[in-house]
Design a protein around this motif. Structure first.
Motif, mmCIF file in Angstrom:
data_model
loop_
_atom_site.group_PDB
_atom_site.id
_atom_site.type_symbol
_atom_site.label_atom_id
_atom_site.label_comp_id
_atom_site.label_asym_id
_atom_site.label_seq_id
_atom_site.Cartn_x
_atom_site.Cartn_y
_atom_site.Cartn_z
ATOM 1 N N ALA A 88 -29.313 -34.482 -3.410
ATOM 2 C CA ALA A 88 -27.914 -35.976 -4.488
ATOM 3 C C ALA A 88 -27.795 -36.094 -2.511
ATOM 4 C CB ALA A 88 -27.066 -34.795 -4.380
ATOM 5 N N GLY A 89 -27.404 -34.824 -2.092
ATOM 6 C CA GLY A 89 -27.029 -34.909 -0.747
ATOM 7 C C GLY A 89 -27.821 -36.261 0.062
ATOM 8 N N HIS A 90 -28.987 -36.452 0.077
ATOM 9 C CA HIS A 90 -30.692 -36.517 0.993
ATOM 10 C C HIS A 90 -30.904 -37.787 0.860
ATOM 11 C CE1 HIS A 90 -34.829 -33.910 1.777
ATOM 12 N NE2 HIS A 90 -34.450 -34.781 2.536
ATOM 13 N N GLU A 91 -31.987 -38.213 -0.150
ATOM 14 C CA GLU A 91 -31.716 -39.642 -0.417
ATOM 15 C C GLU A 91 -30.687 -40.421 0.143
ATOM 16 O OE1 GLU A 91 -34.929 -40.369 0.223
ATOM 17 O OE2 GLU A 91 -34.898 -42.557 -0.591
ATOM 18 N N THR A 92 -29.577 -40.174 -0.803
ATOM 19 C CA THR A 92 -28.233 -41.292 -0.650
ATOM 20 C C THR A 92 -28.075 -41.271 0.672
ATOM 21 O OG1 THR A 92 -27.262 -39.484 -1.360
ATOM 22 C CG2 THR A 92 -28.036 -40.793 -2.584
ATOM 23 N N THR A 93 -27.658 -40.041 1.529
ATOM 24 C CA THR A 93 -27.443 -40.006 2.663
ATOM 25 C C THR A 93 -28.112 -40.901 4.018
ATOM 26 O OG1 THR A 93 -26.233 -38.306 2.283
ATOM 27 C CG2 THR A 93 -25.736 -38.803 4.755
ATOM 28 N N ASN A 97 -25.147 -43.994 -15.401
ATOM 29 C CA ASN A 97 -25.363 -44.259 -16.626
ATOM 30 C C ASN A 97 -24.444 -43.772 -17.740
ATOM 31 O OD1 ASN A 97 -28.473 -44.265 -15.522
ATOM 32 N ND2 ASN A 97 -27.901 -45.643 -17.143
ATOM 33 N N ARG A 98 -23.997 -43.508 -18.781
ATOM 34 C CA ARG A 98 -22.838 -42.972 -19.876
ATOM 35 C C ARG A 98 -23.208 -43.089 -21.003
ATOM 36 N NH1 ARG A 98 -22.530 -41.019 -15.722
ATOM 37 N NH2 ARG A 98 -19.617 -40.069 -14.172
ATOM 38 N N LEU A 99 -23.305 -42.381 -21.667
ATOM 39 C CA LEU A 99 -23.442 -42.270 -22.766
ATOM 40 C C LEU A 99 -21.580 -42.389 -23.428
ATOM 41 C CD1 LEU A 99 -25.237 -41.943 -24.954
ATOM 42 C CD2 LEU A 99 -24.941 -39.508 -25.411
ATOM 43 N N TYR A 157 -19.604 -27.195 -19.047
ATOM 44 C CA TYR A 157 -20.253 -26.594 -18.010
ATOM 45 C C TYR A 157 -20.690 -26.947 -16.587
ATOM 46 C CZ TYR A 157 -24.987 -26.028 -16.069
ATOM 47 O OH TYR A 157 -25.785 -25.916 -14.694
ATOM 48 N N HIS A 158 -19.797 -29.006 -16.322
ATOM 49 C CA HIS A 158 -20.239 -28.901 -15.545
ATOM 50 C C HIS A 158 -18.866 -28.820 -15.024
ATOM 51 C CE1 HIS A 158 -17.760 -32.605 -13.340
ATOM 52 N NE2 HIS A 158 -18.756 -32.057 -12.801
ATOM 53 N N THR A 159 -17.537 -28.550 -15.709
ATOM 54 C CA THR A 159 -16.283 -27.550 -14.966
ATOM 55 C C THR A 159 -16.497 -26.233 -13.811
ATOM 56 O OG1 THR A 159 -15.291 -28.513 -16.764
ATOM 57 C CG2 THR A 159 -13.703 -27.355 -14.954
ATOM 58 N N VAL A 208 -19.525 -25.518 -13.162
ATOM 59 C CA VAL A 208 -20.478 -25.883 -11.868
ATOM 60 C C VAL A 208 -20.213 -26.240 -10.375
ATOM 61 C CG1 VAL A 208 -22.793 -26.572 -10.805
ATOM 62 C CG2 VAL A 208 -22.691 -25.641 -13.123
ATOM 63 N N ARG A 209 -19.205 -27.438 -11.029
ATOM 64 C CA ARG A 209 -18.382 -27.655 -9.802
ATOM 65 C C ARG A 209 -17.095 -27.316 -9.031
ATOM 66 N NH1 ARG A 209 -17.219 -33.775 -8.769
ATOM 67 N NH2 ARG A 209 -15.398 -33.538 -7.934
ATOM 68 N N ARG A 210 -16.750 -25.930 -10.640
ATOM 69 C CA ARG A 210 -15.909 -25.546 -9.780
ATOM 70 C C ARG A 210 -16.632 -24.712 -7.999
ATOM 71 N NH1 ARG A 210 -13.615 -22.846 -13.536
ATOM 72 N NH2 ARG A 210 -15.222 -20.916 -13.176
ATOM 73 N N LEU A 235 -25.577 -30.185 -12.944
ATOM 74 C CA LEU A 235 -24.025 -30.080 -13.082
ATOM 75 C C LEU A 235 -23.461 -31.998 -13.209
ATOM 76 C CD1 LEU A 235 -21.040 -30.085 -10.572
ATOM 77 C CD2 LEU A 235 -24.064 -30.960 -10.172
ATOM 78 N N VAL A 236 -24.041 -32.758 -12.796
ATOM 79 C CA VAL A 236 -24.442 -33.764 -13.120
ATOM 80 C C VAL A 236 -24.620 -34.895 -14.127
ATOM 81 C CG1 VAL A 236 -26.364 -34.958 -11.621
ATOM 82 C CG2 VAL A 236 -23.861 -36.170 -11.057
ATOM 83 N N PHE A 237 -25.585 -34.448 -14.790
ATOM 84 C CA PHE A 237 -26.012 -34.545 -16.319
ATOM 85 C C PHE A 237 -25.019 -33.963 -17.020
ATOM 86 C CE2 PHE A 237 -29.563 -36.831 -13.373
ATOM 87 C CZ PHE A 237 -28.636 -37.886 -13.595
ATOM 88 N N LEU A 292 -17.466 -48.437 -5.531
ATOM 89 C CA LEU A 292 -17.508 -47.086 -6.232
ATOM 90 C C LEU A 292 -18.727 -46.036 -5.999
ATOM 91 C CD1 LEU A 292 -16.646 -48.838 -9.449
ATOM 92 C CD2 LEU A 292 -14.935 -46.835 -8.691
ATOM 93 N N ALA A 293 -19.078 -46.451 -4.338
ATOM 94 C CA ALA A 293 -20.368 -45.940 -3.966
ATOM 95 C C ALA A 293 -20.498 -44.439 -4.316
ATOM 96 C CB ALA A 293 -20.409 -45.894 -2.447
ATOM 97 N N PHE A 294 -19.006 -43.919 -4.525
ATOM 98 C CA PHE A 294 -19.424 -42.060 -4.796
ATOM 99 C C PHE A 294 -18.850 -42.183 -5.935
ATOM 100 C CE2 PHE A 294 -18.588 -41.572 -0.146
ATOM 101 C CZ PHE A 294 -19.949 -41.012 0.313
ATOM 102 N N GLY A 320 -14.237 -37.636 -12.856
ATOM 103 C CA GLY A 320 -14.452 -36.326 -12.875
ATOM 104 C C GLY A 320 -16.141 -35.616 -12.490
ATOM 105 N N HIS A 321 -16.711 -36.570 -12.731
ATOM 106 C CA HIS A 321 -17.879 -36.669 -11.556
ATOM 107 C C HIS A 321 -18.467 -37.597 -10.181
ATOM 108 C CE1 HIS A 321 -20.375 -34.334 -14.892
ATOM 109 N NE2 HIS A 321 -19.568 -35.417 -15.936
ATOM 110 N N ALA A 322 -16.738 -37.872 -9.762
ATOM 111 C CA ALA A 322 -17.147 -38.447 -8.038
ATOM 112 C C ALA A 322 -17.379 -37.911 -7.207
ATOM 113 C CB ALA A 322 -15.734 -38.563 -7.791
ATOM 114 N N CYS A 323 -18.525 -37.976 -6.412
ATOM 115 C CA CYS A 323 -19.529 -37.605 -5.772
ATOM 116 C C CYS A 323 -18.377 -36.107 -4.625
ATOM 117 C CB CYS A 323 -20.271 -38.195 -4.281
ATOM 118 S SG CYS A 323 -21.098 -37.337 -3.326
ATOM 119 N N ALA A 324 -19.485 -34.857 -5.117
ATOM 120 C CA ALA A 324 -18.741 -33.797 -4.639
ATOM 121 C C ALA A 324 -19.140 -33.687 -3.175
ATOM 122 C CB ALA A 324 -19.344 -32.383 -5.223
ATOM 123 N N GLY A 325 -20.070 -34.583 -2.291
ATOM 124 C CA GLY A 325 -20.609 -34.204 -1.428
ATOM 125 C C GLY A 325 -19.816 -35.513 -0.340
ATOM 126 N N MET A 326 -18.813 -36.375 -0.677
ATOM 127 C CA MET A 326 -18.599 -37.565 -0.174
ATOM 128 C C MET A 326 -18.520 -37.188 1.406
ATOM 129 S SD MET A 326 -15.307 -39.221 -2.081
ATOM 130 C CE MET A 326 -15.185 -38.438 -3.891
#
Ligand code: HEM
Length: 409
Positions: free
Chosen positions: A251-256, A302-304, A105-107, A109-111, A98-100, A352-354, A358-364
């Protein structure tokens, strides 16, 4: 002084900013990227890189970009095609998570993911995290010759927490960290063909494993299980389900792990703050926010560009590719007074770590819970603990953390 009245330091800083190339970073940068980030932020905040992409470092630019889904897209198909090869396992994985992706589609999966990480789920998770952390601390206590705060502590927490969330059988969890490192490692600005091959292999092995888990869960659904819940969502194909579960586990692994490791290193290298936190345990929530700000585990986004837009006099046309440097924005003095100082009571602390928007970390909330429990219980239980030196940084620009952080009681 030079003829133009600039000090040598200023000349060095100007060169540092002008010549910055995220595809060619040296050991000194991996050790401490912040002087480079400060030079970019002050002297070249919208830096054009040698490959034609842009590197942005100011908080006032990043925050609105993260919130703007009209001019900026998260869809990475155009970038990941040449990077990973269309049809490769890494390409399929990263372009399905979802993050990319953008709405709709993003909405969709995120829901499902946000819907599963309710306050009720988090509340139920807390005693499990406390028991897990206390068990790991028991283990450290027995290691009279010292231990590694990453392998023996920080890295052992997220794998269990996310494993529990998706109810991955405990005996199957061994390979999860290696898969995660290989898949996320392939997102570094510059990846070798070997790293790509490792990443492809990790995606294949991980999805093969999850396919079996999904079949087992179809046969026998479980209560309070994120995987069972996602399986019931009729609008997720099997491929979408598998790749988003891989993403969640990663997502929740290396970051945490890095948040806990970076946080402990910050505290143990700032003894006054450590003592202050030990005597004022209620500060743990704001201390963790300050760790997230000062040593952000995820330093780059990143953003396009998809609609023309002008930022600081630079006009971006559709197709321009931006790297958003969270690590630099989080030390921007225009947003954070005395930004280079580590202040565990800092308020406000709108880091802004998370990311944001709309894409702010869902597991913060999960990450915050893990770090607060891990840090507070370790420092309360082991007042005599100290780092023993020889810490080894992870050697990554995007995911900042330690490979090893030796300590003893
Ligand atoms: C300290 C730990 C963590 C940090 C620093 C972090 C950071 C981030 C950032 C910066 C993003 C936004 C990426 C972008 O849009 O460019 C993100 C997205 C995400 N994170 Fe985290 N994360 C952490 C922990 C977690 C955990 C524990 C989970 C899951 C339990 C998680 C799940 C997600 C998900 C699902 C997304 C995608 C959200 C979306 O695209 O809508 N993260 N994270």
């Amino acid at each position: 002084m030079t003829g133009g009245g600039l000090s040598f330091d200023e000349v060095d800083r100007a060169a540092l900013a002008a010549e910055f190339d995220p595809n060619s970073l040296d050991a000194a940068f991996y050790e401490n990227p912040y002087p480079t980030y400060a030079a970019l932020r002050e002297l070249d905040p919208v830096h054009r890189c040698p490959d034609g992409t842009y590197f942005l470092t100011r908080y006032a630019d990043l925050d609105p970009i993260y919130r703007d889904r009209v001019h900026f897209s998260s869809d990475k198909k155009a970038v990941f095609g040449p990077k990973f090869g269309v049809g490769s396992a890494l390409y399929e994985h990263h372009t399905t998570s979802l993050v990319f992706n953008d709405p709709p589609y993003h909405t969709r999966v995120r829901r499902h993911i946000v819907g599963a990480l309710t306050p009720h789920v988090l509340q139920a998770m807390e005693p499990q995290v406390v028991a897990l952390v206390d068990g790991l601390l028991d283990g450290l206590e027995k290691k009279s010759r010292g231990f590694d705060l990453i392998d023996d502590f920080a890295a052992a927490i997220p794998v269990e927490v996310i494993g529990n969330l998706l109810k991955v059988p405990r005996e199957d969890r061994g390979p999860l960290r290696g898969w995660s490192l290989a898949i996320l490692g392939a997102l570094e600005p510059n990846v070798s063909s070997e790293q790509r091959a490792d990443g492809d292999r990790a995606v294949s092995e991980f999805t093969d494993y999850l396919r079996l888990l999904v079949e087992a869960r179809r046969r026998q659904p479980l209560e309070n299980d994120l995987l069972t819940r996602l399986l019931q969502e009729k609008d997720l194909s099997l491929t979408e389900l598998l790749h988003n579960c891989v993403f969640l586990l990663n997502a929740g692994h290396e970051t945490t792990t890095n948040l806990i490791g970076n946080g402990l290193n910050l505290l143990f290298t700032h003894p006054d703050s450590l003592e202050h936190l030990r005597t004022t345990p209620d500060l743990v929530a704001s201390a963790v926010e300050e760790c997230l700000r000062c040593e952000s585990p995820n330093q780059l986004g990143n953003r396009l560009v998809v609609q023309p837009i002008c930022i600081r006099g630079v006009t971006f046309e559709p197709g321009a590719y931006l790297t958003l440097c969270i690590g630099a924005a989080n030390r921007d003095g225009d947003e954070f007074p005395d930004a280079e100082a580590f202040d565990i009571g800092r308020r406000p602390n709108r880091h802004l770590a998370f990311a944001a928007g709309g894409h702010a970390c869902a597991g913060m909330s999960v990450a915050r819970l893990e770090a607060q429990v891990a840090i507070s219980r370790l420092i309360q239980r082991f007042p005599g603990m100290r780092l023993t030196g020889h810490a080894v940084r992870g050697g990554r620009a995007r995911f900042r953390g330690f490979r090893s952080l030796p300590a003893r009681l």
